[in-house]
Design a protein around this motif. Sequence first.
Motif, mmCIF file in Angstrom:
data_model
loop_
_atom_site.group_PDB
_atom_site.id
_atom_site.type_symbol
_atom_site.label_atom_id
_atom_site.label_comp_id
_atom_site.label_asym_id
_atom_site.label_seq_id
_atom_site.Cartn_x
_atom_site.Cartn_y
_atom_site.Cartn_z
ATOM 1 N N UNK A 116 0.819 -1.220 0.000
ATOM 2 C CA UNK A 116 0.000 0.000 0.000
ATOM 3 C C UNK A 116 0.852 1.270 0.000
ATOM 4 N N UNK A 117 2.172 1.107 -0.068
ATOM 5 C CA UNK A 117 3.059 2.262 -0.182
ATOM 6 C C UNK A 117 3.473 2.894 1.127
ATOM 7 N N UNK A 118 3.188 2.231 2.242
ATOM 8 C CA UNK A 118 3.602 2.763 3.540
ATOM 9 C C UNK A 118 5.030 2.312 3.841
ATOM 10 N N UNK A 119 5.802 3.185 4.441
ATOM 11 C CA UNK A 119 7.198 2.880 4.735
ATOM 12 C C UNK A 119 7.372 2.538 6.207
ATOM 13 N N UNK A 120 7.950 1.383 6.450
ATOM 14 C CA UNK A 120 8.233 0.966 7.821
ATOM 15 C C UNK A 120 9.493 0.115 7.813
ATOM 16 N N UNK A 121 10.319 0.266 8.835
ATOM 17 C CA UNK A 121 11.490 -0.601 8.979
ATOM 18 C C UNK A 121 11.040 -1.912 9.621
ATOM 19 N N UNK A 122 11.499 -3.022 9.074
ATOM 20 C CA UNK A 122 11.039 -4.323 9.556
ATOM 21 C C UNK A 122 11.382 -4.533 11.027
ATOM 22 N N UNK A 123 12.607 -4.184 11.424
ATOM 23 C CA UNK A 123 13.015 -4.380 12.818
ATOM 24 C C UNK A 123 12.161 -3.529 13.756
ATOM 25 N N UNK A 124 11.871 -2.303 13.342
ATOM 26 C CA UNK A 124 11.055 -1.409 14.166
ATOM 27 C C UNK A 124 9.641 -1.948 14.285
ATOM 28 N N UNK A 125 9.062 -2.377 13.148
ATOM 29 C CA UNK A 125 7.702 -2.919 13.158
ATOM 30 C C UNK A 125 7.627 -4.168 14.023
ATOM 31 N N UNK A 126 8.608 -5.066 13.855
ATOM 32 C CA UNK A 126 8.607 -6.313 14.617
ATOM 33 C C UNK A 126 8.764 -6.055 16.107
ATOM 34 N N UNK A 127 9.746 -5.230 16.474
ATOM 35 C CA UNK A 127 9.953 -4.928 17.884
ATOM 36 C C UNK A 127 8.743 -4.273 18.516
ATOM 37 N N UNK A 128 8.126 -3.343 17.790
ATOM 38 C CA UNK A 128 6.954 -2.637 18.325
ATOM 39 C C UNK A 128 5.765 -3.581 18.501
ATOM 40 N N UNK A 129 5.577 -4.503 17.554
ATOM 41 C CA UNK A 129 4.478 -5.464 17.667
ATOM 42 C C UNK A 129 4.714 -6.431 18.820
ATOM 43 N N UNK A 130 5.955 -6.842 19.011
ATOM 44 C CA UNK A 130 6.261 -7.734 20.126
ATOM 45 C C UNK A 130 6.001 -7.041 21.459
ATOM 46 N N UNK A 131 6.375 -5.774 21.556
ATOM 47 C CA UNK A 131 6.091 -5.017 22.779
ATOM 48 C C UNK A 131 4.582 -4.899 22.978
ATOM 49 N N UNK A 132 3.868 -4.630 21.896
ATOM 50 C CA UNK A 132 2.416 -4.458 21.983
ATOM 51 C C UNK A 132 1.696 -5.755 22.329
ATOM 52 N N UNK A 133 2.368 -6.889 22.135
ATOM 53 C CA UNK A 133 1.739 -8.177 22.455
ATOM 54 C C UNK A 133 1.863 -8.519 23.939
ATOM 55 N N UNK A 134 2.378 -7.600 24.737
ATOM 56 C CA UNK A 134 2.580 -7.854 26.172
ATOM 57 C C UNK A 134 1.319 -8.355 26.888
ATOM 58 N N UNK A 135 0.119 -7.813 26.596
ATOM 59 C CA UNK A 135 -1.070 -8.357 27.272
ATOM 60 C C UNK A 135 -1.293 -9.837 26.992
ATOM 61 N N UNK A 136 -0.965 -10.286 25.775
ATOM 62 C CA UNK A 136 -1.118 -11.701 25.442
ATOM 63 C C UNK A 136 -0.120 -12.552 26.214
ATOM 64 N N UNK A 137 1.097 -12.020 26.379
ATOM 65 C CA UNK A 137 2.119 -12.733 27.150
ATOM 66 C C UNK A 137 1.681 -12.832 28.611
#
Length: 232
Positions: A116-137
């Motif tokens: 869709x043309x959005x720019x994101x760094x893979x490491x940043x996206x992955x790290x941020x999603x892992x942090x955001x998954x804290x409630x699931x952990x």
Amino acid sequence: MNDAPAHATPGQAPGLAVVGRLLGVLVRPIATLRQPSSASNAAVLIFAILAIDFVVALLLMPSLMQAFRAQWTLEPGIAAGTKVMTIGVAVLAGSLINLLIMLAVSVLLFLALFVIGAKARFADLTGSLLVASAPLIAERFLKAIAWYFAANTEAWRRAVALDALPKLLGLPLDSAALHFFSLFDVWALALMVLAIRRAAAIGWFPAIALLLLIWGSFQGLLFQLYVIGYIK
């Protein structure tokens, strides 16, 4: 926006600072998710989550052994080596499955954002999603403790499932989906939307739509496994 990864406070190891984000996002979500992640941050988070899920798998070991013993009673000819390997595979799978799902979600989201043309760094996206998954952990850990001490997660599920509030209010809402998905799922969903918006600089609608499409697909698969009794 400053794109440098967050640094540890004086006297604190960098790894501990990164892992501390898993706790920080639960109490200060916006401030925590505002911090971008580097490749090293993401790697530390992966190992930390793997360690936590390994502990969860060990807490579930008594109930797992009970199920295995019942099966082995029906098949007394199974070799001891096969039994050990079966236990090892079960513990390894229990330790890896949730992390692998989050990593798969990250890869698919990264590809979708690229399309869709959005720019994101893979490491940043992955790290941020892992942090955001804290409630699931947190949910997995607390549920494992409940199972370890009570050998039953049904009381826990009744307390945190999405059908808990309608039942409290006396509303006639009852479905397997509301009983399977929990308040922790909604909490994590909201945090992951915030993480995607910051990492990819996109609006609310595309962030929510992409997350529901990709992460929701994996959750839908887990729900089907719950319906047929494969998971509890």
